[in-house]
Design a protein around this motif. Structure first.
Motif, PDB file in Angstrom:
ATOM      1  N   LEU A  72     -37.920-126.636  50.452  1.00 30.00           N
ATOM      2  CA  LEU A  72     -38.397-127.855  51.097  1.00 30.00           C
ATOM      3  C   LEU A  72     -38.542-127.645  52.601  1.00 30.00           C
ATOM      4  O   LEU A  72     -39.573-127.989  53.191  1.00 30.00           O
ATOM      5  N   GLU A  73     -37.523-127.088  53.207  1.00 31.14           N
ATOM      6  CA  GLU A  73     -37.570-126.849  54.655  1.00 31.14           C
ATOM      7  C   GLU A  73     -38.693-125.879  55.012  1.00 31.14           C
ATOM      8  O   GLU A  73     -39.368-126.045  56.032  1.00 31.14           O
ATOM      9  N   GLU A  74     -38.904-124.864  54.151  1.00 32.38           N
ATOM     10  CA  GLU A  74     -39.963-123.888  54.400  1.00 32.38           C
ATOM     11  C   GLU A  74     -41.332-124.551  54.388  1.00 32.38           C
ATOM     12  O   GLU A  74     -42.161-124.322  55.283  1.00 32.38           O
ATOM     13  N   MET A  75     -41.602-125.404  53.400  1.00 26.91           N
ATOM     14  CA  MET A  75     -42.894-126.060  53.296  1.00 26.91           C
ATOM     15  C   MET A  75     -43.109-127.071  54.424  1.00 26.91           C
ATOM     16  O   MET A  75     -44.194-127.156  55.004  1.00 26.91           O
ATOM     17  N   VAL A  76     -42.078-127.837  54.745  1.00 30.86           N
ATOM     18  CA  VAL A  76     -42.181-128.843  55.810  1.00 30.86           C
ATOM     19  C   VAL A  76     -42.478-128.167  57.140  1.00 30.86           C
ATOM     20  O   VAL A  76     -43.327-128.621  57.914  1.00 30.86           O
ATOM     21  N   THR A  77     -41.790-127.060  57.400  1.00 31.24           N
ATOM     22  CA  THR A  77     -42.004-126.337  58.656  1.00 31.24           C
ATOM     23  C   THR A  77     -43.369-125.680  58.680  1.00 31.24           C
ATOM     24  O   THR A  77     -44.114-125.789  59.668  1.00 31.24           O
ATOM     25  N   LEU A  78     -43.721-125.015  57.596  1.00 32.15           N
ATOM     26  CA  LEU A  78     -44.958-124.251  57.542  1.00 32.15           C
ATOM     27  C   LEU A  78     -46.179-125.141  57.705  1.00 32.15           C
ATOM     28  O   LEU A  78     -47.121-124.813  58.437  1.00 32.15           O
ATOM     29  N   PHE A  79     -46.182-126.294  57.033  1.00 27.87           N
ATOM     30  CA  PHE A  79     -47.339-127.176  57.078  1.00 27.87           C
ATOM     31  C   PHE A  79     -47.182-128.320  58.078  1.00 27.87           C
ATOM     32  O   PHE A  79     -48.009-129.221  58.127  1.00 27.87           O
ATOM     33  N   GLU A  80     -46.085-128.279  58.858  1.00 26.72           N
ATOM     34  CA  GLU A  80     -45.848-129.296  59.892  1.00 26.72           C
ATOM     35  C   GLU A  80     -45.928-130.706  59.296  1.00 26.72           C
ATOM     36  O   GLU A  80     -46.643-131.584  59.783  1.00 26.72           O
ATOM     37  N   LEU A  81     -45.151-130.925  58.253  1.00 22.75           N
ATOM     38  CA  LEU A  81     -45.156-132.209  57.541  1.00 22.75           C
ATOM     39  C   LEU A  81     -44.129-133.199  58.075  1.00 22.75           C
ATOM     40  O   LEU A  81     -44.130-134.368  57.653  1.00 22.75           O
ATOM     41  N   GLU A  82     -43.263-132.758  58.960  1.00 28.69           N
ATOM     42  CA  GLU A  82     -42.187-133.626  59.450  1.00 28.69           C
ATOM     43  C   GLU A  82     -42.689-134.980  59.950  1.00 28.69           C
ATOM     44  O   GLU A  82     -42.116-136.025  59.598  1.00 28.69           O
ATOM     45  N   PRO A  83     -43.773-135.048  60.758  1.00 33.08           N
ATOM     46  CA  PRO A  83     -44.218-136.357  61.269  1.00 33.08           C
ATOM     47  C   PRO A  83     -44.720-137.318  60.197  1.00 33.08           C
ATOM     48  O   PRO A  83     -44.818-138.522  60.459  1.00 33.08           O
ATOM     49  N   ILE A  84     -45.055-136.822  59.008  1.00 32.89           N
ATOM     50  CA  ILE A  84     -45.648-137.696  57.984  1.00 32.89           C
ATOM     51  C   ILE A  84     -44.756-137.847  56.754  1.00 32.89           C
ATOM     52  O   ILE A  84     -45.187-138.426  55.760  1.00 32.89           O
ATOM     53  N   LEU A  85     -43.526-137.361  56.797  1.00 32.44           N
ATOM     54  CA  LEU A  85     -42.668-137.409  55.610  1.00 32.44           C
ATOM     55  C   LEU A  85     -42.446-138.835  55.120  1.00 32.44           C
ATOM     56  O   LEU A  85     -42.325-139.061  53.908  1.00 32.44           O
ATOM     57  N   ASN A  86     -42.400-139.791  56.019  1.00 31.20           N
ATOM     58  CA  ASN A  86     -42.154-141.182  55.621  1.00 31.20           C
ATOM     59  C   ASN A  86     -43.432-141.999  55.487  1.00 31.20           C
ATOM     60  O   ASN A  86     -43.376-143.214  55.309  1.00 31.20           O
ATOM     61  N   HIS A  87     -44.598-141.335  55.589  1.00 34.75           N
ATOM     62  CA  HIS A  87     -45.882-142.019  55.428  1.00 34.75           C
ATOM     63  C   HIS A  87     -46.264-142.085  53.957  1.00 34.75           C
ATOM     64  O   HIS A  87     -45.937-141.194  53.172  1.00 34.75           O
ATOM     65  N   HIS A  88     -47.000-143.134  53.598  1.00 37.08           N
ATOM     66  CA  HIS A  88     -47.619-143.172  52.275  1.00 37.08           C
ATOM     67  C   HIS A  88     -48.719-142.114  52.246  1.00 37.08           C
ATOM     68  O   HIS A  88     -49.492-141.995  53.210  1.00 37.08           O
TER      69      HIS A  88
END
Length: 579
Positions: free
Chosen positions: A433-449
């Motif tokens: 999970l951490e690898e994918m979030v970091t790699l694709f820079e998903l942190e800012p949208i994790l709580n978005h629909h």
């Protein structure tokens, strides 16, 4: 005359702290062709949706939008519907009727136009856009390019004064995309329709744009005429922003002894510029030798990843043996004797026109569809003999439409739900999970629909969901759709890591530049069969339309060079040798 007056607009999505738009002030005048570019999630889509009030996103909004001096929210409904037209990224998102003729009439009928007026307007429009031959066709029989042209025609029948487009060519092949953008240019020039377009396919659009706005983190970082923006971005030394400039412009600006002259924007201007350089410096012509340049600082991309040339002809991951497929018994075969191999350790790119059957082929290879004849083998064993659980674990399939993967309320929930279905320890789940979030820079949208994020962010999220399972064979349908140049480099970096060992990737793509730079081998799907595959550089050297801008500019002098890094390094090597 200002068509739009936008003053100090800030917008924040619900439950978010960081604004998606921040302090934007901009005038858009009548007859302008405005190009919006920038990284995925930089605010382009959010901004363009604010120019048509019917599709305003939910959230907190401050500042003002004036249309012809009237607050946009106070514009009469019929005027708002007819004067401001919108074309979305997905060609099928706007089509509601069964035939082309019905679809064209739909908007005018809803606004109460009499039949005689509808018929007269349709007659003009189908003639202007060359749609006479498919007027009575079912919309389901149209290619992606035809569907997008149908959407444009349906909007134009209302005779809009403003045309808004959000990545309209994202799912079109290179030829269909070029034709679509040329139509927009004609409408802007001949009808003075104001065009505002958000796009990642920029090579064709910079020459058309009267103004370019480069977005960065919800603000307009650079704005002005195309050549001025190019010069400003280059002078700033902002390497991330440079990736959004046309390749032909970057090549000229990177030349060591560049003289003060107009920055080339088109292939024609690039060839003229190269001829002058060759005449002044005696750069010579390519004698046919192969070139394997190393990356340089001023290259637009790092150039560190070279996937090409890593495959083994003796190790076959996937084999397609004379496959025939048709959707209905009496319909023609979409795949007709299709045969090819995907080697272990390679990224193979498959290209072809809209409607050629590329997506269908991927579904056959992933066992979502069963061919009428022929066989598909994975690691030498027919797919039909693999247990379903084993097959699913070994083959990862990314469909063209990322919305198919979204069945939860937030991106975080999607990722968590996907991990919960994998047989992994809690520690391994957390690591992936951490690898994918970091790699694709998903942190800012994790709580978005997932429906509220941009098309590029949706694409990254869907790909992350597929990659969480760590498959051995990846079947990717347009994986770069909606991604900005920086995110494409990140994707290439990820794919390069994925290919370590015995993994393989088959990628269907319209992204010529990405395939040319990173694919091991490339092929074309035409008339139901795969033509090739062959080594990527050779493939693009022999093509006329399906090739890179660099190859079009440099082919006469250096036919073996395909990518931008190749040309820049060749020139820099020459410059060093001549000093």
């Amino acid at each position: 005359m200002a068509r739009y007056q936008i003053r100090n607009v800030t917008f924040t999505f619900p439950e978010q702290e960081e604004p998606a738009l921040h302090g934007i002030s901009l005038d858009i005048t009548e007859g302008e062709f405005v190009l919006l570019c920038g990284s995925t999630g930089s605010g382009k889509t959010t901004f363009i949706r604010h120019l048509k009030r019917e599709i305003w996103p939910e959230g907190k909004r401050t500042g003002s939008f004036l249309y012809d001096g009237c607050p946009l929210e106070e514009l009469p409904p019929q005027r708002a519907a007819s004067e401001i037209g919108m074309v979305f990224q997905d060609p099928e998102a706007q089509i509601v009727m069964g035939t082309v003729e019905q679809e064209l009439a739909f908007g005018l009928e809803n606004l109460g136009f009499p039949p005689a007026v509808i018929q007269r307007r349709m007659a003009e429009m189908v003639s202007f856009l060359g749609m006479e031959g498919w007027l009575r066709q079912s919309v389901h029989e149209l290619s992606g390019g035809q569907k997008q042209l149908l959407n444009l025609a349906s909007v134009l029948l209302l005779r809009p004064k403003v045309l808004l487009l959000d990545e309209p060519t994202a799912q079109l092949d290179p030829i269909a995309a070029k034709e679509f953008l040329q139509v927009l240019h004609r409408l802007n020039e001949e009808m003075s329709i104001t065009v505002v377009i958000a796009e990642h396919r920029l090579e064709e659009l910079f020459p058309y744009a009267s103004r370019v706005c480069l977005f960065h983190r919800g603000t307009v970082k650079y704005a002005g005429p195309a050549r001025q923006v190019i010069a400003d971005v280059w002078a700033s030394g902002d390497k991330a922003a440079r990736t959004f400039l046309p390749a032909v412009s970057r090549m000229a600006l990177a030349w060591p002894d560049r003289q003060a002259e107009a920055i080339p924007l088109t292939v024609k201007e690039g060839k003229m510029w190269m001829a002058r350089v060759e005449g002044e410096r005696g750069a010579g012509r390519d004698a046919g030798e192969s070139s394997q340049p190393s990356p340089v600082d001023d290259a637009p991309s790092s150039g560190k990843l070279r996937i090409r040339g890593r495959s083994s002809a003796d190790a076959i991951m996937l084999k397609c043996r004379s496959v025939f497929f048709q959707y209905e018994k009496d319909s023609p075969f979409l795949l007709h004797g299709c045969s090819f191999e995907v080697r272990k350790g390679e990224l193979m790119a498959l290209m072809g026109g809209n409607g050629a059957g590329k997506s269908t082929l991927l579904r056959v290879l992933s066992s979502l569809l069963k061919p009428q004849r022929g066989a598909v083998e994975l690691d030498g064993k027919p797919l039909s003999k693999w247990k379903e659980k084993e097959r699913i674990a070994r083959i990862g399939y990314l469909a063209q439409n990322p919305l198919l993967y979204f069945n939860r309320d937030t991106v975080r929930e999607l990722l968590d739900e996907r991990l919960s279905r994998l047989d992994l320890s809690e520690a391994e789940q957390k690591r992936r999970l951490e690898e994918m979030v970091t790699l694709f820079e998903l942190e800012p949208i994790l709580n978005h629909h997932p429906y509220d994020i941009s098309g590029g962010q949706q694409q990254k999220t869907a790909l992350a969901l597929v990659l969480l399972a760590d498959p051995e064979l990846l079947l990717l349908d347009e994986p770069t759709k909606g991604l900005d140049p920086y995110q494409k480099e990140k994707l290439a970096e990820l794919l390069g890591k994925w290919l370590q060992g015995s993994r393989s990737i088959l990628m269907v793509s319209h992204d010529v530049e990405f395939a040319a730079r990173y694919a091991t081998r490339s092929a074309m799907l035409f008339n139901g069969s795969v033509i090739g595959p062959e080594e990527t550089s050779s493939f693009f050297q022999q093509n006329y339309f399906y090739t890179t801008v660099v190859q079009r500019v440099a082919a006469e002098r250096w036919p073996s060079l395909v990518t931008e890094e190749d040309v820049i390094n060749r020139w820099q090597a020459f410059a060093k040798g001549s000093t």
